[in-house]
Write a protein that holds these residues in place. Sequence first.
Motif, short mmCIF file in Angstrom:
data_model
loop_
_atom_site.label_atom_id
_atom_site.label_comp_id
_atom_site.label_asym_id
_atom_site.label_seq_id
_atom_site.Cartn_x
_atom_site.Cartn_y
_atom_site.Cartn_z
N LEU A 13 0.83 -1.21 0.00
CA LEU A 13 0.00 0.00 0.00
C LEU A 13 0.86 1.26 0.00
CD1 LEU A 13 -2.77 -1.10 2.50
CD2 LEU A 13 -3.06 -0.68 0.06
N TYR A 14 1.95 1.22 0.74
CA TYR A 14 2.89 2.34 0.79
C TYR A 14 3.40 2.65 -0.61
CZ TYR A 14 7.20 4.79 2.33
OH TYR A 14 8.22 5.69 2.53
N ASP A 15 3.78 1.61 -1.33
CA ASP A 15 4.37 1.81 -2.65
C ASP A 15 3.34 2.26 -3.67
OD1 ASP A 15 6.71 1.75 -4.29
OD2 ASP A 15 5.98 -0.08 -5.21
N THR A 16 2.15 1.65 -3.64
CA THR A 16 1.16 1.97 -4.66
C THR A 16 0.41 3.26 -4.38
OG1 THR A 16 -0.49 0.58 -3.55
CG2 THR A 16 0.82 -0.44 -5.29
N LEU A 17 0.31 3.66 -3.10
CA LEU A 17 -0.45 4.85 -2.75
C LEU A 17 0.42 6.01 -2.28
CD1 LEU A 17 -3.46 3.19 -0.88
CD2 LEU A 17 -3.41 4.04 -3.23
N MET A 18 1.31 5.75 -1.31
CA MET A 18 2.10 6.84 -0.74
C MET A 18 3.18 7.36 -1.68
SD MET A 18 0.92 7.71 2.19
CE MET A 18 2.24 8.72 2.85
N VAL A 19 3.83 6.46 -2.42
CA VAL A 19 4.93 6.90 -3.30
C VAL A 19 4.44 7.91 -4.35
CG1 VAL A 19 6.59 6.19 -5.06
CG2 VAL A 19 6.48 4.97 -2.88
N PRO A 20 3.38 7.61 -5.11
CA PRO A 20 2.93 8.64 -6.05
C PRO A 20 2.32 9.86 -5.38
CG PRO A 20 1.48 6.72 -6.11
CD PRO A 20 2.66 6.34 -5.29
N LEU A 21 1.81 9.69 -4.16
CA LEU A 21 1.17 10.80 -3.47
C LEU A 21 2.18 11.84 -3.02
CD1 LEU A 21 -1.58 11.83 -2.31
CD2 LEU A 21 -0.97 10.65 -0.19
N ILE A 22 3.26 11.41 -2.34
CA ILE A 22 4.18 12.40 -1.76
C ILE A 22 5.67 12.13 -2.02
CG2 ILE A 22 2.56 13.06 0.06
CD1 ILE A 22 4.19 11.36 2.02
N PHE A 23 6.05 10.91 -2.37
CA PHE A 23 7.47 10.60 -2.45
C PHE A 23 8.07 10.70 -3.84
CE2 PHE A 23 6.25 8.00 1.36
CZ PHE A 23 6.94 8.76 2.28
N GLY A 24 7.28 10.48 -4.88
CA GLY A 24 7.83 10.38 -6.22
C GLY A 24 8.57 11.62 -6.69
N ALA A 25 7.97 12.79 -6.50
CA ALA A 25 8.61 14.03 -6.99
C ALA A 25 9.92 14.31 -6.27
CB ALA A 25 7.65 15.20 -6.84
N TYR A 26 9.94 14.08 -4.95
CA TYR A 26 11.18 14.31 -4.22
C TYR A 26 12.24 13.26 -4.58
CZ TYR A 26 8.92 17.86 -1.31
OH TYR A 26 8.28 18.99 -0.88
N ALA A 27 11.81 12.04 -4.91
CA ALA A 27 12.75 11.00 -5.32
C ALA A 27 13.46 11.40 -6.61
CB ALA A 27 12.03 9.67 -5.50
N ALA A 28 12.72 11.97 -7.54
CA ALA A 28 13.33 12.42 -8.80
C ALA A 28 14.36 13.51 -8.54
CB ALA A 28 12.25 12.92 -9.75
N ASP A 29 14.04 14.43 -7.64
CA ASP A 29 14.98 15.50 -7.30
C ASP A 29 16.24 14.94 -6.66
OD1 ASP A 29 13.12 17.28 -8.25
OD2 ASP A 29 12.56 18.08 -6.29
N MET A 30 16.06 13.97 -5.73
CA MET A 30 17.22 13.41 -5.07
C MET A 30 18.10 12.64 -6.05
SD MET A 30 17.57 11.15 -1.59
CE MET A 30 17.39 12.66 -0.62
N ALA A 31 17.48 11.90 -6.94
CA ALA A 31 18.24 11.16 -7.94
C ALA A 31 19.10 12.10 -8.78
CB ALA A 31 17.29 10.35 -8.82
N GLU A 32 18.53 13.21 -9.18
CA GLU A 32 19.27 14.19 -9.98
C GLU A 32 20.42 14.78 -9.17
OE1 GLU A 32 18.44 18.27 -12.57
OE2 GLU A 32 16.78 17.24 -11.59
N LEU A 33 20.18 15.07 -7.91
CA LEU A 33 21.19 15.68 -7.05
C LEU A 33 22.37 14.73 -6.83
CD1 LEU A 33 21.72 18.27 -5.40
CD2 LEU A 33 20.49 17.21 -3.49
N VAL A 34 22.06 13.46 -6.56
CA VAL A 34 23.12 12.47 -6.30
C VAL A 34 23.88 12.16 -7.58
CG1 VAL A 34 23.58 10.09 -5.61
CG2 VAL A 34 21.91 11.44 -4.33
N ALA A 35 23.17 11.98 -8.68
CA ALA A 35 23.82 11.57 -9.93
C ALA A 35 24.65 12.68 -10.55
CB ALA A 35 22.76 11.11 -10.92
#
Length: 270
Positions: free
Chosen positions: A15-37
């Motif tokens: 449920l966390y992955d299917t609901l919470m990730v697109p709700l609040i985590f996905g956009a910040y994950a993309a930003d972090m990936a860009e920052l680290v890479a």
Amino acid sequence: MAESDKGFAGSIPQLYDTLMVPLIFGAYAADMAELVAAAAPGAVLETAAGSGAVTRALAPRLRADARYVVTDLSQPMLDHASSRQGTDSRIEWRQADALALPFADASFDAVCCQFGAMFFPDRVAGYAEARRVLRPGGRFVFSVWDRIEENAFADDVTRAVATVFPDDPPRFLARTPHGYHDAALIREELRRAGFTDIAIATHAKQSHAPSARDAATAYCQGTPLRNEIEARDASLLQLATDRAAQAIARRHGTGPVAGKIQAHVIVASG
């Protein structure tokens, strides 16, 4: 932090992955990936990886010869993250405690951790471990949520669920995910862990869900808030979810909903 705050098991990882990730985590994950890479690291350690939102965003951005070690304290969460990733010989999946990392000193060019530091029982120890495994010049990149009042759906849900348990309101969201928002304290604890170059930026975004019901279900059933509700009275989980959905709908509408989210993104080195 209550012991139940660390309970990411049962149906929660899915449920966390299917609901919470697109709700609040996905956009910040993309930003972090860009920052680290951006620094083209040859070896990356991710701690508290959860269901793999950052992993899925970061792996495609890393060098073909990069080493990427993905860890989490919860084996069920790590298993779910691994199942979502697909085959990638660069990634090593390993259950590990961020406060006692099973890696040699100076093993990584970057350590990243999205929304995990709030769960560390000893954050200075966790930061010191990140610094220990970093090579000279390496960076520790992590994020934490700002206070709950700056995060609309989390605040709505917390207030609504409290009406179901007025004598003992569940406070997981305010206590743990949104309980570590003081930038001065974050900076102080990083310095105590040995970091000398610390940058903290606050980023607001919009959280979107197909409906108020989806957002309420995400928080009430896809996070350890569920553990708190069920510990009080498992038969009231649906009522708590209903109350949360009603509160979100009153504030944000009955169709697709959007609400503010806000987090601190920290880059530390030295």
